[in-house]
Write a protein that holds these residues in place. Structure first.
Motif, mmCIF file in Angstrom:
data_model
loop_
_atom_site.group_PDB
_atom_site.id
_atom_site.type_symbol
_atom_site.label_atom_id
_atom_site.label_comp_id
_atom_site.label_asym_id
_atom_site.label_seq_id
_atom_site.Cartn_x
_atom_site.Cartn_y
_atom_site.Cartn_z
ATOM 1 N N LYS A 88 -15.853 -2.911 -20.477
ATOM 2 C CA LYS A 88 -17.043 -3.115 -19.622
ATOM 3 C C LYS A 88 -16.733 -3.936 -18.378
ATOM 4 O O LYS A 88 -17.576 -4.690 -17.887
ATOM 5 N N ILE A 89 -15.508 -3.848 -17.908
ATOM 6 C CA ILE A 89 -15.148 -4.519 -16.655
ATOM 7 C C ILE A 89 -15.096 -3.439 -15.577
ATOM 8 O O ILE A 89 -14.366 -2.450 -15.719
ATOM 9 N N ALA A 90 -15.897 -3.638 -14.525
ATOM 10 C CA ALA A 90 -16.031 -2.590 -13.502
ATOM 11 C C ALA A 90 -14.868 -2.670 -12.518
ATOM 12 O O ALA A 90 -14.777 -3.593 -11.714
ATOM 13 N N VAL A 91 -13.983 -1.694 -12.590
ATOM 14 C CA VAL A 91 -12.820 -1.650 -11.685
ATOM 15 C C VAL A 91 -13.279 -1.134 -10.326
ATOM 16 O O VAL A 91 -14.032 -0.165 -10.248
ATOM 17 N N GLU A 92 -12.851 -1.799 -9.265
ATOM 18 C CA GLU A 92 -13.292 -1.363 -7.933
ATOM 19 C C GLU A 92 -12.188 -0.716 -7.104
ATOM 20 O O GLU A 92 -12.285 0.408 -6.712
ATOM 21 N N ARG A 93 -11.150 -1.483 -6.789
ATOM 22 C CA ARG A 93 -10.122 -0.951 -5.878
ATOM 23 C C ARG A 93 -8.734 -1.262 -6.421
ATOM 24 O O ARG A 93 -8.556 -2.205 -7.184
ATOM 25 N N TYR A 94 -7.792 -0.459 -5.979
ATOM 26 C CA TYR A 94 -6.398 -0.687 -6.374
ATOM 27 C C TYR A 94 -5.493 -0.439 -5.181
ATOM 28 O O TYR A 94 -5.714 0.516 -4.438
ATOM 29 N N TYR A 95 -4.516 -1.288 -4.983
ATOM 30 C CA TYR A 95 -3.398 -0.921 -4.112
ATOM 31 C C TYR A 95 -2.146 -1.704 -4.458
ATOM 32 O O TYR A 95 -2.224 -2.818 -4.963
ATOM 33 N N PRO A 96 -1.011 -1.069 -4.188
ATOM 34 C CA PRO A 96 0.245 -1.799 -4.343
ATOM 35 C C PRO A 96 0.252 -2.917 -3.315
ATOM 36 O O PRO A 96 -0.097 -2.704 -2.152
ATOM 37 N N GLU A 97 0.620 -4.105 -3.752
ATOM 38 C CA GLU A 97 0.651 -5.249 -2.818
ATOM 39 C C GLU A 97 2.010 -5.340 -2.147
ATOM 40 O O GLU A 97 2.916 -4.559 -2.402
ATOM 41 N N ALA B 295 0.818 -1.227 0.000
ATOM 42 C CA ALA B 295 0.000 0.000 0.000
ATOM 43 C C ALA B 295 0.846 1.269 0.000
ATOM 44 O O ALA B 295 0.371 2.335 0.414
ATOM 45 N N SER B 296 2.064 1.130 -0.482
ATOM 46 C CA SER B 296 2.976 2.276 -0.500
ATOM 47 C C SER B 296 2.457 3.345 -1.466
ATOM 48 O O SER B 296 2.189 3.061 -2.643
ATOM 49 N N THR B 297 2.356 4.569 -0.976
ATOM 50 C CA THR B 297 1.912 5.633 -1.881
ATOM 51 C C THR B 297 3.023 5.992 -2.875
ATOM 52 O O THR B 297 2.747 6.514 -3.948
ATOM 53 N N LEU B 298 4.268 5.673 -2.508
ATOM 54 C CA LEU B 298 5.360 5.851 -3.481
ATOM 55 C C LEU B 298 5.107 4.931 -4.686
ATOM 56 O O LEU B 298 5.249 5.351 -5.846
ATOM 57 N N ALA B 299 4.707 3.696 -4.399
ATOM 58 C CA ALA B 299 4.402 2.771 -5.506
ATOM 59 C C ALA B 299 3.269 3.320 -6.361
ATOM 60 O O ALA B 299 3.279 3.197 -7.587
ATOM 61 N N MET B 300 2.275 3.927 -5.703
ATOM 62 C CA MET B 300 1.164 4.519 -6.467
ATOM 63 C C MET B 300 1.681 5.608 -7.404
ATOM 64 O O MET B 300 1.275 5.686 -8.559
ATOM 65 N N ASP B 301 2.581 6.448 -6.879
ATOM 66 C CA ASP B 301 3.105 7.543 -7.706
ATOM 67 C C ASP B 301 4.001 7.017 -8.832
ATOM 68 O O ASP B 301 3.906 7.467 -9.970
ATOM 69 N N LEU B 302 4.836 6.055 -8.482
ATOM 70 C CA LEU B 302 5.734 5.502 -9.508
ATOM 71 C C LEU B 302 4.949 4.857 -10.643
ATOM 72 O O LEU B 302 5.380 4.865 -11.795
ATOM 73 N N ASN B 303 3.806 4.261 -10.310
ATOM 74 C CA ASN B 303 3.083 3.439 -11.286
ATOM 75 C C ASN B 303 1.765 4.056 -11.746
ATOM 76 O O ASN B 303 0.967 3.377 -12.385
ATOM 77 N N GLN B 304 1.572 5.325 -11.419
ATOM 78 C CA GLN B 304 0.263 5.929 -11.693
ATOM 79 C C GLN B 304 -0.155 5.799 -13.162
ATOM 80 O O GLN B 304 -1.277 5.410 -13.471
ATOM 81 N N GLU B 305 0.795 6.036 -14.074
ATOM 82 C CA GLU B 305 0.426 6.015 -15.499
ATOM 83 C C GLU B 305 -0.024 4.633 -15.958
ATOM 84 O O GLU B 305 -1.036 4.481 -16.624
ATOM 85 N N PRO C 107 7.679 -6.212 -3.883
ATOM 86 C CA PRO C 107 8.148 -5.067 -4.670
ATOM 87 C C PRO C 107 7.638 -5.205 -6.110
ATOM 88 O O PRO C 107 7.774 -6.261 -6.718
ATOM 89 N N GLY C 108 7.001 -4.159 -6.604
ATOM 90 C CA GLY C 108 6.466 -4.226 -7.969
ATOM 91 C C GLY C 108 5.162 -5.002 -8.070
ATOM 92 O O GLY C 108 4.644 -5.215 -9.166
ATOM 93 N N GLN C 109 4.616 -5.417 -6.920
ATOM 94 C CA GLN C 109 3.381 -6.222 -6.957
ATOM 95 C C GLN C 109 2.152 -5.323 -6.762
ATOM 96 O O GLN C 109 2.182 -4.399 -5.941
ATOM 97 N N HIS C 110 1.102 -5.629 -7.505
ATOM 98 C CA HIS C 110 -0.109 -4.801 -7.459
ATOM 99 C C HIS C 110 -1.356 -5.673 -7.400
ATOM 100 O O HIS C 110 -1.339 -6.839 -7.809
ATOM 101 N N GLU C 111 -2.415 -5.050 -6.932
ATOM 102 C CA GLU C 111 -3.719 -5.729 -6.941
ATOM 103 C C GLU C 111 -4.774 -4.732 -7.414
ATOM 104 O O GLU C 111 -4.870 -3.625 -6.898
#
Ligand code: GLU
Ligand code: MG
Length: 450
Positions: free
Chosen positions: A178-187, A155-165, A190-194
């Motif tokens: 048409k896939i409804a995106v709900e939530r995002y966080y860095p897992e 849940a690192s906000t640095l990861a969010m900033d690094l990977n925002q694009e 390192p480099g892992q996301h959900e």
């Protein structure tokens, strides 16, 4: 109808329509036809060899004893309701294929298997809704050993900033399909996301799982990265789960909770009797189910105590170490769904979800009782305490899960003899090839497959 679809594709500038299937090894494959040949392919789709359902993940060769060989053709007939233009490859469209043989659904077809299980649930008056919750690593595109795209933590906000694009691009591409995106966080890795997506009807959930994997991988490539859903890439870092979230519905109403306790539900649990029996069925069959839900030799490197991957045959309220977690909602109604943790994205979603439904229905039909919930991390209990609570350690390698599946009459009957034989042949071939492999060898063979 066909002319409208053709016009739509032409107007969008589409050249190729990819017809996709997902084989027994969970490799997503496709054959594409050019729009010039649209009329020819509209109804009958595109031919593939029957042998495609006998190919292991490692190489394109037919697994022995699969019941399939080089002779015989099936038709991959588009389910046009799944047609999407690919936002990351806009001159291509994608449609899911149904495997058809001599005008009928082919008994080896995974998508048909899930449809059959959905129909079996319907006989019980049930609709199953589902969502696959994917975790994946973003890796550098270097040759050799995988290197994470960054070195961040949960849940690192640095990861969010690094990977925002890239995360925005993935979300945008999913929504445009048409896939409804709900939530995002860095897992945690390192480099892992959900990125989680909204639950939907079972068949659509499995189709979405294919689209999700395709989209994440393609967008990563366009950002000069590589995405992998392989369950365990780094021995000392978090694995990639793909927890399966499920809910049961009757007549349009969620029936997971029991708002009106009956004499049959004297426990202080708000889980409905139907949900209890369904979960009991999943737990009953879980060692065998895992050959379908965590079906790679690599899967078992992920499932370890204290890694939140469900290493024990147990269920619990908000318990992230139980194989089945029942999450509570902040306000009633609660609960409204449950989660199976022993699932990863090396599982063919049609087979995994279909088999989970078969197991749950068996629980309902036999009136299986759900034991007590586990209220602690089962990994902290002694062996004797776990035995007293009937919390078995789940299979620790693929060979064990295959042995359970080959003895599980309910799941084998649900798959049917043809699909069961081909499926087991594929997984046995993989297990034989990889059972003594080191992690690095397994990763170099499988990283790009999933
Ligand atoms: N990465 C964990 C797994 O392998 C799951 C962590 C979580 O609870 O989201 O299943
Ligand atoms: Mg997670």
């Amino acid at each position: 109808m066909s002319s409208e679809v053709l016009e739509f594709l032409k107007d969008a500038g589409v050249q190729f329509v990819r017809v996709l299937w997902c084989d027994n090894a969970n490799i997503i494959r496709g054959k594409a036809f050019h729009l010039n040949l649209f009329d020819e392919h509209w109804e009958h789709g595109i031919g593939i060899s029957m042998a495609q359902q006998a190919i292991p993940a490692l190489y394109d060769a037919v697994a022995p004893n699969s019941g399939l060989g080089p002779v015989g053709e099936v038709w991959l007939v588009p389910d046009w309701s799944t047609l999407r233009i690919l936002p990351y490859a806009p001159t291509h469209a994608r449609v899911m294929g149904n495997m058809i043989h001599q005008g009928h659904p082919w008994l080896f077809c995974p998508r048909h298997f899930l449809k059959r299980m959905i129909a079996a649930a319907k006989v019980e008056g049930l609709d199953v809704m589902a969502a696959f919750e994917n975790e994946f690593y973003l890796l550098q595109q270097n040759p050799g050993d995988p290197v994470p795209a960054d070195d961040t933590v949960f849940a690192s906000t640095l990861a969010m900033d690094l990977n925002q694009e890239i995360i925005d691009a993935i979300a945008h591409a999913l929504i445009s399909q048409k896939i409804a995106v709900e939530r995002y966080y860095p897992e945690s890795g390192p480099g892992q996301h959900e990125i989680s997506v909204r639950y939907t009807q079972a068949l659509q959930a499995a189709d979405q799982q294919i689209a999700f994997r395709e989209t994440v991988r393609a967008i990563a490539l366009r950002h000069n990265l590589k995405a992998s859903f392989l369950p365990k890439i780094f021995a000392d870092k978090a694995g990639n789960g793909c927890h399966l979230h499920l809910s049961l519905w009757r007549d349009g109403k969620n029936i997971v909770n029991s708002l009106h306790p009956t004499p049959h539900t004297p426990h202080p649990t708000p889980l409905s009797p139907t949900a209890q029996a369904f979960i009991a069925g999943i737990l009953e069959h879980l060692p065998a189910l895992m050959a379908l839900t965590t079906p790679s030799s690599n899967s078992y490197r992920r499932i370890h105590p204290h890694f939140w991957s469900g290493a024990f045959r147990a269920w619990g309220w908000d318990n992230r170490e139980a194989a089945v977690r029942v999450p509570s909602n902040p306000v009633p109604p609660s609960p409204t769904h449950f989660e199976l943790k022993t699932v990863d994205a090396s599982a063919n979603p049609y087979l995994a979800l279909g088999a989970v439904i078969a197991a749950g229905l068996d629980g309902i039909q036999r009136g299986l009782e759900l034991g007590d919930p586990v209220t602690v991390d089962p990994g902290t209990l002694s062996e004797a305490e776990r035995q007293a609570g009937r919390m078995d350690r789940l299979p620790t390698h693929l060979g064990e899960a295959i042995a359970h599946l080959s003895q599980d009459k309910i799941l084998l009957d649900a798959l049917g003899p043809d699909l069961a034989q081909a499926y087991l042949a594929v997984r046995r071939t993989e297990w034989e090839a990889l059972k003594d492999a080191e992690l690095s060898e397994e990763v170099s063979l499988l990283l790009d497959r999933y």
